[in-house]
Design a protein around this motif. Sequence first.
Motif, PDB file in Angstrom:
ATOM      1  N   GLU A   1     -10.729   6.223  -6.718  1.00 16.78           N
ATOM      2  CA  GLU A   1     -10.539   5.641  -8.056  1.00 16.78           C
ATOM      3  C   GLU A   1     -11.592   6.146  -9.025  1.00 16.78           C
ATOM      4  N   THR A   2     -12.817   6.287  -8.553  1.00 17.12           N
ATOM      5  CA  THR A   2     -13.894   6.800  -9.407  1.00 17.12           C
ATOM      6  C   THR A   2     -13.659   8.265  -9.768  1.00 17.12           C
ATOM      7  N   LEU A   3     -13.281   9.061  -8.786  1.00 22.83           N
ATOM      8  CA  LEU A   3     -13.097  10.500  -9.001  1.00 22.83           C
ATOM      9  C   LEU A   3     -11.873  10.821  -9.850  1.00 22.83           C
ATOM     10  N   THR A   4     -10.881   9.933  -9.842  1.00 23.50           N
ATOM     11  CA  THR A   4      -9.654  10.175 -10.601  1.00 23.50           C
ATOM     12  C   THR A   4      -9.573   9.351 -11.884  1.00 23.50           C
ATOM     13  N   ASP A   5     -10.493   8.406 -12.036  1.00 24.94           N
ATOM     14  CA  ASP A   5     -10.478   7.493 -13.183  1.00 24.94           C
ATOM     15  C   ASP A   5      -9.140   6.757 -13.259  1.00 24.94           C
ATOM     16  N   GLN A   6      -8.632   6.364 -12.090  1.00 23.99           N
ATOM     17  CA  GLN A   6      -7.359   5.653 -11.997  1.00 23.99           C
ATOM     18  C   GLN A   6      -7.525   4.407 -11.137  1.00 23.99           C
ATOM     19  N   THR A   7      -6.816   3.349 -11.513  1.00 22.84           N
ATOM     20  CA  THR A   7      -6.699   2.188 -10.635  1.00 22.84           C
ATOM     21  C   THR A   7      -5.497   2.441  -9.738  1.00 22.84           C
ATOM     22  N   ILE A   8      -5.734   2.543  -8.454  1.00 26.51           N
ATOM     23  CA  ILE A   8      -4.676   2.947  -7.527  1.00 26.51           C
ATOM     24  C   ILE A   8      -3.826   1.751  -7.127  1.00 26.51           C
ATOM     25  N   GLY A   9      -2.519   1.891  -7.319  1.00 30.08           N
ATOM     26  CA  GLY A   9      -1.580   0.865  -6.884  1.00 30.08           C
ATOM     27  C   GLY A   9      -1.288   1.037  -5.403  1.00 30.08           C
ATOM     28  N   LYS A  10      -0.543   0.100  -4.842  1.00 25.84           N
ATOM     29  CA  LYS A  10      -0.201   0.156  -3.422  1.00 25.84           C
ATOM     30  C   LYS A  10       1.267  -0.186  -3.205  1.00 25.84           C
ATOM     31  N   MET A  11       1.844   0.443  -2.191  1.00 26.63           N
ATOM     32  CA  MET A  11       3.180   0.069  -1.748  1.00 26.63           C
ATOM     33  C   MET A  11       3.220   0.140  -0.229  1.00 26.63           C
ATOM     34  N   HIS A  12       3.668  -0.936   0.390  1.00 26.58           N
ATOM     35  CA  HIS A  12       3.744  -1.001   1.856  1.00 26.58           C
ATOM     36  C   HIS A  12       5.097  -0.484   2.316  1.00 26.58           C
ATOM     37  N   VAL A  13       5.085   0.413   3.291  1.00 24.36           N
ATOM     38  CA  VAL A  13       6.344   0.962   3.808  1.00 24.36           C
ATOM     39  C   VAL A  13       7.069  -0.065   4.683  1.00 24.36           C
ATOM     40  N   THR A  14       8.339   0.206   4.910  1.00 27.72           N
ATOM     41  CA  THR A  14       9.173  -0.710   5.703  1.00 27.72           C
ATOM     42  C   THR A  14      10.047   0.083   6.674  1.00 27.72           C
ATOM     43  N   PHE A  15       9.558   1.247   7.141  1.00 29.47           N
ATOM     44  CA  PHE A  15      10.447   2.141   7.878  1.00 29.47           C
ATOM     45  C   PHE A  15      10.671   1.796   9.343  1.00 29.47           C
ATOM     46  N   ASN A  16      10.041   0.732   9.863  1.00 31.65           N
ATOM     47  CA  ASN A  16      10.374   0.248  11.196  1.00 31.65           C
ATOM     48  C   ASN A  16      10.064  -1.248  11.264  1.00 31.65           C
ATOM     49  N   GLU A  17      10.379  -1.860  12.396  1.00 35.15           N
ATOM     50  CA  GLU A  17      10.261  -3.322  12.489  1.00 35.15           C
ATOM     51  C   GLU A  17       8.820  -3.801  12.306  1.00 35.15           C
ATOM     52  N   SER A  18       7.868  -3.124  12.938  1.00 35.42           N
ATOM     53  CA  SER A  18       6.471  -3.553  12.807  1.00 35.42           C
ATOM     54  C   SER A  18       5.978  -3.389  11.373  1.00 35.42           C
ATOM     55  N   ALA A  19       6.421  -2.317  10.701  1.00 32.02           N
ATOM     56  CA  ALA A  19       6.033  -2.112   9.300  1.00 32.02           C
ATOM     57  C   ALA A  19       6.653  -3.191   8.407  1.00 32.02           C
ATOM     58  N   GLN A  20       7.870  -3.605   8.715  1.00 31.53           N
ATOM     59  CA  GLN A  20       8.527  -4.653   7.933  1.00 31.53           C
ATOM     60  C   GLN A  20       7.784  -5.980   8.058  1.00 31.53           C
ATOM     61  N   ILE A  21       7.325  -6.299   9.258  1.00 32.29           N
ATOM     62  CA  ILE A  21       6.567  -7.532   9.461  1.00 32.29           C
ATOM     63  C   ILE A  21       5.256  -7.486   8.689  1.00 32.29           C
ATOM     64  N   SER A  22       4.570  -6.341   8.769  1.00 32.69           N
ATOM     65  CA  SER A  22       3.311  -6.189   8.043  1.00 32.69           C
ATOM     66  C   SER A  22       3.530  -6.205   6.531  1.00 32.69           C
ATOM     67  N   ALA A  23       4.663  -5.662   6.098  1.00 28.86           N
ATOM     68  CA  ALA A  23       4.984  -5.683   4.666  1.00 28.86           C
ATOM     69  C   ALA A  23       5.141  -7.122   4.183  1.00 28.86           C
ATOM     70  N   MET A  24       5.731  -7.969   5.016  1.00 31.45           N
ATOM     71  CA  MET A  24       5.863  -9.380   4.653  1.00 31.45           C
ATOM     72  C   MET A  24       4.498 -10.030   4.452  1.00 31.45           C
ATOM     73  N   ILE A  25       3.557  -9.670   5.307  1.00 30.60           N
ATOM     74  CA  ILE A  25       2.197 -10.202   5.179  1.00 30.60           C
ATOM     75  C   ILE A  25       1.560  -9.724   3.883  1.00 30.60           C
ATOM     76  N   TYR A  26       1.650  -8.417   3.648  1.00 30.26           N
ATOM     77  CA  TYR A  26       1.033  -7.846   2.443  1.00 30.26           C
ATOM     78  C   TYR A  26       1.631  -8.428   1.167  1.00 30.26           C
ATOM     79  N   TYR A  27       2.956  -8.464   1.090  1.00 26.94           N
ATOM     80  CA  TYR A  27       3.594  -8.922  -0.148  1.00 26.94           C
ATOM     81  C   TYR A  27       3.498 -10.435  -0.333  1.00 26.94           C
ATOM     82  N   THR A  28       3.222 -11.164   0.736  1.00 30.84           N
ATOM     83  CA  THR A  28       2.915 -12.587   0.580  1.00 30.84           C
ATOM     84  C   THR A  28       1.656 -12.747  -0.262  1.00 30.84           C
ATOM     85  N   ALA A  29       0.703 -11.840  -0.062  1.00 29.62           N
ATOM     86  CA  ALA A  29      -0.517 -11.857  -0.876  1.00 29.62           C
ATOM     87  C   ALA A  29      -0.235 -11.386  -2.296  1.00 29.62           C
TER      88      ALA A  29
END
Length: 208
Positions: free
Chosen positions: A70-98
């Motif tokens: 972020e410092t080197l690019t002078d950008q606030t970096i956004g995030k997106m959680h992938v959902t390409f398998n079952e474990s990623a989908q469960i983790s995405a639920m945790i992340y997007y709950t926040a």
Amino acid sequence: MFKPLIKLITALSVVLIIAGCSETNEPQKGVQYEMLPTALTEFDLAPVTEIFSLNCGHCRKMESAIPEIETLTDQTIGKMHVTFNESAQISAMIYYTAVMQLDATPDHAFMDDLFGAVQMGADATPAQRQQALETAFTSRDLVSPYQLNKEQQVTLFNYIQKAEEISVKGQINSVPTFIVNGKYQVLTAGHQDVTSIAKTINYLLTQP
């Protein structure tokens, strides 16, 4: 008779050296980055968006480098959680709950707690994993994924659905990576360090 020829060869050599340096100094398509098969501009992503998964060990390491990028690019970096398998989908639920409760990307301390809870060692029991997640949320006065009401579940589903659509349209199948201007994907494997990743991001930010 040979002097003009020698001068010409010398000049040509210098030009080739300069051209070679220019090529190596500029990020190369297919090595440091590639164009997405479908632009994701319709999704209103941040100019620089990290694509990640809480299950991914490399993503956890990348999280510690985000402030420097972020410092080197002078950008606030956004995030997106992938959902390409079952474990990623469960983790995405945790992340997007926040995300849905904060209406923002979780800060680095919160992300560290989420990574830590999801990536607890094999010796951890399900009860210990749940407790770690509960604590990560309740310590910040947030509702944990285990305590969502029906309205919150509907909102969460919308977040998951959008993330899945982005993953499919962008054909994103590996993490961590960065999407720049909704058009370019940074190939992290093509970089040696954080500085070189930031250099590629800065280059892509200037591209049409």
